[in-house]
Motif scaffolding. Structure first.
Motif, PDB file in Angstrom:
ATOM      1  N   ARG A  26      34.708  -5.150 -95.342  1.00 36.11           N
ATOM      2  CA  ARG A  26      35.452  -5.011 -94.083  1.00 36.11           C
ATOM      3  C   ARG A  26      34.583  -5.463 -92.904  1.00 36.11           C
ATOM      4  O   ARG A  26      35.044  -6.175 -92.014  1.00 36.11           O
ATOM      5  CB  ARG A  26      35.875  -3.559 -93.863  1.00 36.11           C
ATOM      6  CG  ARG A  26      36.976  -3.101 -94.769  1.00 36.11           C
ATOM      7  CD  ARG A  26      37.385  -1.681 -94.405  1.00 36.11           C
ATOM      8  NE  ARG A  26      38.315  -1.144 -95.388  1.00 36.11           N
ATOM      9  CZ  ARG A  26      38.842   0.064 -95.327  1.00 36.11           C
ATOM     10  NH1 ARG A  26      38.533   0.864 -94.328  1.00 36.11           N
ATOM     11  NH2 ARG A  26      39.690   0.475 -96.253  1.00 36.11           N
ATOM     12  N   ARG A  29      34.182  -9.228 -92.977  1.00 42.65           N
ATOM     13  CA  ARG A  29      35.402  -9.914 -92.528  1.00 42.65           C
ATOM     14  C   ARG A  29      35.521  -9.863 -91.010  1.00 42.65           C
ATOM     15  O   ARG A  29      35.952 -10.817 -90.361  1.00 42.65           O
ATOM     16  CB  ARG A  29      36.649  -9.303 -93.172  1.00 42.65           C
ATOM     17  CG  ARG A  29      36.739  -9.543 -94.668  1.00 42.65           C
ATOM     18  CD  ARG A  29      38.043  -9.008 -95.261  1.00 42.65           C
ATOM     19  NE  ARG A  29      39.110  -9.995 -95.174  1.00 42.65           N
ATOM     20  CZ  ARG A  29      40.175  -9.895 -94.390  1.00 42.65           C
ATOM     21  NH1 ARG A  29      40.315  -8.862 -93.599  1.00 42.65           N
ATOM     22  NH2 ARG A  29      41.108 -10.822 -94.388  1.00 42.65           N
ATOM     23  N   TYR A  30      35.146  -8.731 -90.437  1.00 46.02           N
ATOM     24  CA  TYR A  30      35.160  -8.610 -88.974  1.00 46.02           C
ATOM     25  C   TYR A  30      34.182  -9.602 -88.347  1.00 46.02           C
ATOM     26  O   TYR A  30      34.517 -10.306 -87.382  1.00 46.02           O
ATOM     27  CB  TYR A  30      34.810  -7.181 -88.557  1.00 46.02           C
ATOM     28  CG  TYR A  30      34.362  -7.077 -87.124  1.00 46.02           C
ATOM     29  CD1 TYR A  30      35.282  -7.120 -86.077  1.00 46.02           C
ATOM     30  CD2 TYR A  30      33.004  -6.969 -86.809  1.00 46.02           C
ATOM     31  CE1 TYR A  30      34.867  -7.055 -84.754  1.00 46.02           C
ATOM     32  CE2 TYR A  30      32.586  -6.897 -85.490  1.00 46.02           C
ATOM     33  CZ  TYR A  30      33.517  -6.942 -84.467  1.00 46.02           C
ATOM     34  OH  TYR A  30      33.102  -6.881 -83.157  1.00 46.02           O
ATOM     35  N   GLN A  31      32.968  -9.671 -88.901  1.00 51.35           N
ATOM     36  CA  GLN A  31      31.968 -10.588 -88.351  1.00 51.35           C
ATOM     37  C   GLN A  31      32.435 -12.038 -88.454  1.00 51.35           C
ATOM     38  O   GLN A  31      32.224 -12.831 -87.524  1.00 51.35           O
ATOM     39  CB  GLN A  31      30.634 -10.400 -89.072  1.00 51.35           C
ATOM     40  CG  GLN A  31      29.921  -9.103 -88.720  1.00 51.35           C
ATOM     41  CD  GLN A  31      28.512  -9.062 -89.263  1.00 51.35           C
ATOM     42  OE1 GLN A  31      28.293  -9.256 -90.463  1.00 51.35           O
ATOM     43  NE2 GLN A  31      27.550  -8.828 -88.396  1.00 51.35           N
ATOM     44  N   GLN A 314      47.549 -12.496 -83.294  1.00 48.13           N
ATOM     45  CA  GLN A 314      46.343 -11.835 -82.795  1.00 48.13           C
ATOM     46  C   GLN A 314      46.190 -12.062 -81.298  1.00 48.13           C
ATOM     47  O   GLN A 314      45.936 -11.130 -80.526  1.00 48.13           O
ATOM     48  CB  GLN A 314      45.100 -12.381 -83.503  1.00 48.13           C
ATOM     49  CG  GLN A 314      44.776 -11.753 -84.826  1.00 48.13           C
ATOM     50  CD  GLN A 314      43.431 -12.249 -85.353  1.00 48.13           C
ATOM     51  OE1 GLN A 314      42.708 -12.994 -84.676  1.00 48.13           O
ATOM     52  NE2 GLN A 314      43.089 -11.848 -86.564  1.00 48.13           N
ATOM     53  N   VAL A 369      40.996  -5.577 -89.563  1.00 48.48           N
ATOM     54  CA  VAL A 369      40.242  -6.506 -88.719  1.00 48.48           C
ATOM     55  C   VAL A 369      40.865  -6.572 -87.331  1.00 48.48           C
ATOM     56  O   VAL A 369      40.149  -6.582 -86.315  1.00 48.48           O
ATOM     57  CB  VAL A 369      40.180  -7.910 -89.358  1.00 48.48           C
ATOM     58  CG1 VAL A 369      39.628  -8.933 -88.364  1.00 48.48           C
ATOM     59  CG2 VAL A 369      39.315  -7.891 -90.609  1.00 48.48           C
ATOM     60  N   TYR A 370      42.192  -6.592 -87.265  1.00 42.99           N
ATOM     61  CA  TYR A 370      42.833  -6.619 -85.946  1.00 42.99           C
ATOM     62  C   TYR A 370      42.437  -5.402 -85.107  1.00 42.99           C
ATOM     63  O   TYR A 370      42.115  -5.525 -83.916  1.00 42.99           O
ATOM     64  CB  TYR A 370      44.368  -6.680 -86.054  1.00 42.99           C
ATOM     65  CG  TYR A 370      44.975  -6.392 -84.701  1.00 42.99           C
ATOM     66  CD1 TYR A 370      44.839  -7.314 -83.674  1.00 42.99           C
ATOM     67  CD2 TYR A 370      45.573  -5.164 -84.429  1.00 42.99           C
ATOM     68  CE1 TYR A 370      45.298  -7.030 -82.403  1.00 42.99           C
ATOM     69  CE2 TYR A 370      46.038  -4.868 -83.164  1.00 42.99           C
ATOM     70  CZ  TYR A 370      45.894  -5.802 -82.152  1.00 42.99           C
ATOM     71  OH  TYR A 370      46.325  -5.507 -80.884  1.00 42.99           O
ATOM     72  N   GLN A 372      39.752  -3.633 -85.355  1.00 45.44           N
ATOM     73  CA  GLN A 372      38.354  -3.803 -84.959  1.00 45.44           C
ATOM     74  C   GLN A 372      38.244  -4.776 -83.785  1.00 45.44           C
ATOM     75  O   GLN A 372      37.483  -4.542 -82.837  1.00 45.44           O
ATOM     76  CB  GLN A 372      37.526  -4.296 -86.150  1.00 45.44           C
ATOM     77  CG  GLN A 372      37.368  -3.265 -87.267  1.00 45.44           C
ATOM     78  CD  GLN A 372      36.704  -3.845 -88.505  1.00 45.44           C
ATOM     79  OE1 GLN A 372      37.057  -4.937 -88.957  1.00 45.44           O
ATOM     80  NE2 GLN A 372      35.748  -3.118 -89.066  1.00 45.44           N
ATOM     81  N   LEU A 373      39.009  -5.849 -83.842  1.00 43.37           N
ATOM     82  CA  LEU A 373      39.005  -6.811 -82.734  1.00 43.37           C
ATOM     83  C   LEU A 373      39.566  -6.180 -81.463  1.00 43.37           C
ATOM     84  O   LEU A 373      39.059  -6.418 -80.354  1.00 43.37           O
ATOM     85  CB  LEU A 373      39.829  -8.050 -83.110  1.00 43.37           C
ATOM     86  CG  LEU A 373      39.279  -8.927 -84.236  1.00 43.37           C
ATOM     87  CD1 LEU A 373      40.258 -10.054 -84.555  1.00 43.37           C
ATOM     88  CD2 LEU A 373      37.907  -9.490 -83.871  1.00 43.37           C
ATOM     89  N   THR A 376      36.906  -4.038 -80.023  1.00 46.81           N
ATOM     90  CA  THR A 376      35.861  -4.900 -79.463  1.00 46.81           C
ATOM     91  C   THR A 376      36.283  -5.431 -78.107  1.00 46.81           C
ATOM     92  O   THR A 376      35.504  -5.416 -77.140  1.00 46.81           O
ATOM     93  CB  THR A 376      35.568  -6.073 -80.416  1.00 46.81           C
ATOM     94  OG1 THR A 376      35.137  -5.567 -81.678  1.00 46.81           O
ATOM     95  CG2 THR A 376      34.484  -6.987 -79.839  1.00 46.81           C
ATOM     96  N   ILE A 402      31.920  -0.095 -84.932  1.00 49.46           N
ATOM     97  CA  ILE A 402      32.102  -1.132 -85.946  1.00 49.46           C
ATOM     98  C   ILE A 402      30.775  -1.467 -86.619  1.00 49.46           C
ATOM     99  O   ILE A 402      30.727  -1.694 -87.832  1.00 49.46           O
ATOM    100  CB  ILE A 402      32.728  -2.384 -85.299  1.00 49.46           C
ATOM    101  CG1 ILE A 402      34.122  -2.038 -84.752  1.00 49.46           C
ATOM    102  CG2 ILE A 402      32.818  -3.536 -86.294  1.00 49.46           C
ATOM    103  CD1 ILE A 402      34.691  -3.066 -83.806  1.00 49.46           C
ATOM    104  N   ILE A 407      35.838   1.451 -87.528  1.00 51.38           N
ATOM    105  CA  ILE A 407      36.922   0.621 -86.984  1.00 51.38           C
ATOM    106  C   ILE A 407      36.843   0.570 -85.462  1.00 51.38           C
ATOM    107  O   ILE A 407      37.483  -0.252 -84.831  1.00 51.38           O
ATOM    108  CB  ILE A 407      38.280   1.127 -87.514  1.00 51.38           C
ATOM    109  CG1 ILE A 407      38.303   0.941 -89.044  1.00 51.38           C
ATOM    110  CG2 ILE A 407      39.452   0.395 -86.890  1.00 51.38           C
ATOM    111  CD1 ILE A 407      39.546   1.471 -89.725  1.00 51.38           C
TER     112      ILE A 407
END
Length: 669
Positions: A26, A29-31, A314, A369-370, A372-373, A376, A402, A407
């Motif tokens: 996870r 994938r975020y990175q 996104q 991932v969304y 997390q974004l 961020t 994160i 998350i």
């Protein structure tokens, strides 16, 4: 992997060790997503700026207005409205390479017709026919009162003059004391409340109550008032039923002047399926913004599910976050339906009784991932913002950074706490209350994740459920709340209402939430105007006259709430370390603990009071009463002398008289 290289979530939560690979994936994938965003746009803030490209904008260098829409599968788009006498064919838009459509309106030709307040739509010819639609990035939507026709509205108001530059959310971030509210039902009148009325009439009440944060529901435009704002149609439009965008800005500005943070419910978990008002099948395809087929339909909510993996989706959602922070100076978000976002099954009919369920094939990793974004972006764009997740699944790491494998939310809603209170009140007699279970339910949460504790929210106030006050006192609330009469049902209800709220506040989390009016035991459930109730506003309002009446005991509950919120503010209760248990007696139903240097002694016994009961304390010395729920100003029976001092004995205990159904708060002198 070396232990020092492991993500903190895995390193510290050893029960997650067997899922280290999934948690690491996870994070990886975020990175990778961040790298792609940086390569595509430079950074995530710029990535979240497509609302400044799409929609309707005045471009000074071109001396005119441009309207852009992303509709890759559409065959033709036409822009129309008041400016061209609603001619669906006279203003075709041109399609670009990426599926973007555009039209330019020169100022000199349209300065008298393309004006503030005029209405517009876009006519879309696609595989689903020729339909009139609302522009996806429109900033304001209105409904004709006679025809009920919905249209976008041009809004060219002059820039609002903000005066909140010096405001900081530091206090709210440290220990959010949240007043959850709905603008439309915040007034006593039989009608829809406004932003202006809320600012002038309701904000002063919230300030006087001591809350440092308000959580506004139903701000994003939604066609059905009774949806409580959770069926959003127009994501960039503050609902016009409460007033103008400037009036909403004024409300936020005033709240900041009062030292109150403003967060809103943001609904990115789903979207309304209506074709007339919303995004569904905008370009004629079913998978423009949403998943195709059954995957794109939320069966329980009768709505559409976003495809979080698609770049354009996104950008739409992330730009929506930036827009609310930037344009309206909101201080953060409470993300609705995070459970639904994170799992393909949306959490429906799930008990989450196995750790494996957090990491199996039913987890939507694109949605993770969304989120997390989103976090961020929130903390990059406005570092002092507050992000809160509403999740009933218990996803590990939801409110961890994160970089630690989390998350990224700042707080998670402690959704098990109100469920515990409801089950207790529904299924147990008072003498059956279990002090061990009570302590466990209110303190059992991840040590490294901050929670928002609450005894009840809007969920418990809706028709089909009951508020705590109504569950405790039922119909007696309508007939027996006078200070001039005594009623055993009301006495019990008020006593337990006070105990439940203070123990939830002090044990239930690192933040606290109350739903508007529940602090004084508002007697009614919430039921919005609908066909089934003849479109009545009777139960979609707040009866402030009840708490303002000195002859009614609602005022006593209100004074208690003010007292406990003041206690939390004065001693920074929720910003302190978790409570230490000092005493638990299952038979006497006594529970005592220390938090922030204060001693809390609760008696949940329905009938018996206890004399000279020893309570062991950590620090010897002299103690005095700081707060006593049995005082008459709180509808108590004044069974204690508040001037008495309590001295520790040779066993480091203080001996107290503890009346039944009472909480006593002591401070060391």
């Amino acid at each position: 992997m070396e232990n020092s290289q492991k993500l903190a979530l895995v390193r510290e939560e050893t029960w997650l060790a067997q899922y280290e690979a999934q948690i690491q994936r996870r994070f990886d994938r975020y990175q990778e997503a961040i790298r792609e965003i940086d390569n595509f746009s430079g950074n995530i803030i710029e990535y979240a700026s497509v609302h400044n490209f799409y929609g309707i904008h005045f471009e000074p260098w071109r001396k005119g207005w441009v309207y852009r829409e992303w509709a890759p599968a559409a065959k033709q788009l036409y822009f129309f409205g008041d400016f061209n006498n609603w001619d669906r064919n006279s203003h075709p838009m041109k399609k670009g390479a990426r599926g973007d459509w555009e039209i330019f309106l020169p100022f000199e030709h349209y300065k008298d017709s393309f004006i503030h307040g005029s209405k517009v739509k876009v006519h879309v010819i696609a595989d689903n026919g020729a339909l009139d639609r609302i522009p996806a990035y429109i900033r304001r939507v209105i409904q004709d009162e006679k025809t009920h026709d919905v249209a976008g509205q041009l809004w060219f108001a002059k820039d609002f003059k903000w005066t909140d530059q010096s405001y900081s959310t530091k206090k709210s971030l440290k220990q959010p004391l949240i007043y959850e509210c709905h603008i439309g039902m915040a007034q006593e009148k039989m009608g829809v409340g406004t932003y202006q009325e809320f600012e002038e009439l309701t904000l002063p009440r919230i300030q006087a109550a001591g809350y440092n944060t308000i959580q506004l529901m139903a701000v994003m435009e939604h066609p059905y008032y009774g949806s409580f704002g959770y069926h959003v149609s127009n994501f960039f439009a503050p609902t016009s039923r409460f007033g103008t965008p400037e009036e909403l800005k004024s409300l936020v500005n005033k709240a900041h002047e009062m030292g109150i943070a403003v967060v809103i419910d943001i609904v990115h978990s789903h979207a309304i399926k209506n074709v007339n008002e919303g995004l569904n099948e905008f370009d004629g395809s079913e998978d423009q913004y949403f998943h195709p087929g059954d995957k794109g339909y939320h069966e329980a909510w009768d709505s559409k599910v976003f495809n979080y993996a698609k770049r354009e989706v996104q950008q739409f959602l992330l730009s929506n976050i930036r827009y609310w922070l930037e344009e309206f100076h909101f201080d953060g978000f409470r993300f609705d339906g995070v459970t639904s976002i994170m799992y393909h099954h949306h959490g429906l009919f799930m008990d989450f009784d196995s750790v494996a369920l957090y990491f199996d094939e039913n987890v939507d990793e694109d949605a993770i991932v969304y989120l997390q974004l989103a976090n961020t972006l929130i903390h990059s764009f406005k570092p002092q913002s507050i992000s809160i997740a509403e999740d009933m699944s218990g996803m590990p790491g939801l409110a961890r950074p994160i970089a630690e494998g989390g998350i990224g939310f700042d707080f998670r809603m402690a959704m098990g706490v109100p469920d515990f209170w409801i089950k207790t009140l529904k299924h147990k007699q008072d003498e059956e209350w279990d002090m061990f279970e009570l302590w466990h339910q209110l303190t059992n949460r991840p040590a490294a994740e901050r929670s928002i504790g609450y005894a009840e929210s809007h969920d418990q106030a809706l028709v089909g459920d009951q508020t705590l006050a109504f569950r405790l006192m039922d119909k007696e609330m309508y007939f027996s709340m006078s200070v001039l009469q005594q009623n055993l049902v009301v006495d019990r209800g008020i006593a337990l209402h006070k105990l439940i709220r203070l123990i939830t506040l002090t044990l239930g989390g690192e933040g606290y939430l109350n739903f508007i009016g529940n602090e004084f035991g508002h007697p009614d459930w919430v039921d919005f105007p609908r066909e089934g109730n003849d479109w009545s506003h009777q139960h979609a309002r707040r009866q402030w006259s009840l708490v303002d009446d000195p002859l009614l005991r609602y005022a006593h509950l209100d004074r208690w709430d003010k007292a406990i919120i003041k206690l939390a503010n004065d001693y920074q209760l929720l910003a302190s370390s978790p409570a230490d248990q000092l005493h638990l007696d299952p038979d006497k139903k006594i529970l005592a603990y220390e938090r922030a240097g204060l001693i809390f002694v609760f008696s949940f016994h329905p009938t018996e009071s206890f004399s000279d009961l020893p309570i062991h304390v950590k620090n010897p010395g002299k103690y005095q009463l700081l707060l006593n729920s049995d005082e008459t100003e709180f509808s108590g029976f004044e069974r204690l002398d508040g001037k008495v001092k309590y001295f520790t004995d040779e066993h480091q205990c203080i001996k107290m008289y503890i009346p039944n159904r009472t909480v006593l708060v002591l401070e060391k002198l």
